[in-house]
Motif scaffolding. Structure first.
Motif, mmCIF file in Angstrom:
data_model
loop_
_atom_site.group_PDB
_atom_site.id
_atom_site.type_symbol
_atom_site.label_atom_id
_atom_site.label_comp_id
_atom_site.label_asym_id
_atom_site.label_seq_id
_atom_site.Cartn_x
_atom_site.Cartn_y
_atom_site.Cartn_z
ATOM 1 N N LEU A 55 6.522 50.625 -32.088
ATOM 2 C CA LEU A 55 6.273 52.031 -31.765
ATOM 3 C C LEU A 55 6.536 52.305 -30.297
ATOM 4 N N GLY A 56 6.226 51.339 -29.436
ATOM 5 C CA GLY A 56 6.412 51.537 -28.008
ATOM 6 C C GLY A 56 5.443 52.534 -27.420
ATOM 7 N N ALA A 57 4.298 52.709 -28.070
ATOM 8 C CA ALA A 57 3.292 53.680 -27.647
ATOM 9 C C ALA A 57 1.978 53.287 -28.303
ATOM 10 N N PRO A 58 0.849 53.835 -27.833
ATOM 11 C CA PRO A 58 -0.428 53.533 -28.491
ATOM 12 C C PRO A 58 -0.373 53.854 -29.976
ATOM 13 N N PHE A 66 -8.641 48.608 -29.085
ATOM 14 C CA PHE A 66 -8.499 48.994 -30.483
ATOM 15 C C PHE A 66 -7.693 50.277 -30.628
ATOM 16 N N ARG A 67 -7.944 51.261 -29.807
ATOM 17 C CA ARG A 67 -7.204 52.520 -29.959
ATOM 18 C C ARG A 67 -5.724 52.334 -29.634
ATOM 19 N N ASP A 68 -5.438 51.475 -28.654
ATOM 20 C CA ASP A 68 -4.053 51.261 -28.254
ATOM 21 C C ASP A 68 -3.299 50.427 -29.282
ATOM 22 N N TYR A 69 -3.935 49.375 -29.808
ATOM 23 C CA TYR A 69 -3.234 48.422 -30.653
ATOM 24 C C TYR A 69 -3.537 48.559 -32.142
ATOM 25 N N VAL A 70 -4.757 48.904 -32.490
ATOM 26 C CA VAL A 70 -5.124 49.053 -33.907
ATOM 27 C C VAL A 70 -4.922 50.488 -34.365
ATOM 28 N N GLY A 71 -5.215 51.437 -33.471
ATOM 29 C CA GLY A 71 -5.034 52.844 -33.804
ATOM 30 C C GLY A 71 -6.325 53.587 -34.017
ATOM 31 N N ILE A 72 -7.442 52.876 -34.011
ATOM 32 C CA ILE A 72 -8.734 53.499 -34.270
ATOM 33 C C ILE A 72 -9.818 52.612 -33.652
ATOM 34 N N GLY A 73 -10.994 53.181 -33.410
ATOM 35 C CA GLY A 73 -12.023 52.461 -32.686
ATOM 36 C C GLY A 73 -12.681 51.345 -33.482
ATOM 37 N N PRO A 74 -13.322 50.406 -32.783
ATOM 38 C CA PRO A 74 -13.955 49.268 -33.462
ATOM 39 C C PRO A 74 -15.113 49.672 -34.368
#
Length: 275
Positions: free
Chosen positions: A114-117, A208-216
């Motif tokens: 994606l090159g983005a969060p 988590f938001r940057d790499y997973v897409g949602i909070g822990p």
């Protein structure tokens, strides 16, 4: 399933537990379902490929999904999209005959592509041709035209490798932490997970938001609901289950479960109890 599995590399077949499928037992007889591990070159980015085929359905069948903290790419005749983490549930209705081929990326694994969060995709479905304008449409056309599921997966693998994903230690860390939450039901609070990760709560949330897409917090709660959905069909007492999964009481579990699944745990247990 035997016919489809015979056309996939046996060494790369993985377990096929339908965790996250709402009432998976009702429709399984009508479908063939298999998962295949990625090639070693893609193992850092892709969790697995999955293939579902169905033939001559007498009536439409809707499969509801209680989503995972992952990005998925799905190619079926009327749907060829990349889905970010879907914080609610979603469903797909199958009709007649068809085949769906999906790619579930590892948590954090889509970040380099994606090159983005990854949070920019959360709650969204994006056409493959829109995200990968230069080569996406050709991938969709090739997968839909290919009759052999193993060959179709090979097309997807070649496509992803051509995109040139690069190793990222933070993606590996995110994947390991998500795996810890999934496997260890004693992880029920964000501060506990942050301590295990050696991070502050805020640092963990940013990762988590940057790499997973949602909070822990969402990830913890979602995996606990997956666990609850499996175990209520095994007849486990709700009060005991609520305590084991970190809920304040049975009512708290019931509220969360009902909001996510669309019915109470008791109603869900009656749908199609496992024997």
């Amino acid at each position: 399933m035997a016919d489809m599995m015979s056309r996939l590399p046996e060494a790369r077949l993985v377990e096929t537990r339908q965790r996250g499928w709402v009432n998976p037992y009702a429709g399984l007889a009508a479908f063939d379902f298999a998962r295949q591990a990625p090639s070693p070159e893609l193992a850092a980015y892709v969790d697995h490929f999955w293939v579902v085929t169905w033939t001559d359905l007498a009536e439409p069948y809707e499969q509801r999904i209680l989503s995972h903290p992952t990005v998925n790419m799905t190619i079926v005749q009327d749907f060829h999209q990349i889905a970010g983490v879907i914080d609610g549930g979603f469903s797909y209705t199958m009709r007649g005959s068809g085949r769906a081929l999906g790619t579930r990326f590892r948590p954090g694994g889509f970040r380099t592509l994606l090159g983005a969060p990854v949070s920019e995709l959360t709650g969204r479905f994006v056409e493959i041709g829109e995200m990968f304008a230069a080569s996406g449409p050709a991938l969709v056309e090739g997968v839909l035209a290919e009759q052999d599921p193993g060959a179709a997966i090979a097309l997807v693998e070649a496509f992803l490798l051509e995109l040139g994903p690069e190793p990222d230690p933070l993606a590996e860390e995110a994947a390991a932490l998500v795996g810890m939450v999934e496997d260890d039901v004693t992880v029920t609070r964000v501060d506990e997970l942050a301590a295990r990760a050696g991070r502050s709560v805020r640092s963990l949330q940013r990762l988590f938001r940057d790499y997973v897409g949602i909070g822990p917090k969402w990830v913890i709660r979602r995996f606990r609901l997956h666990e609850a959905a499996e175990r209520v069909q095994q007849g486990l007492d709700l009060a005991t289950l609520a305590a084991e999964l970190g809920y304040t009481d049975q009512a708290h579990l019931t509220r969360d479960f009902t909001a996510a699944v669309g019915m109470t745990p008791a109603a869900y247990a009656r749908l199609n109890p496992r024997t």
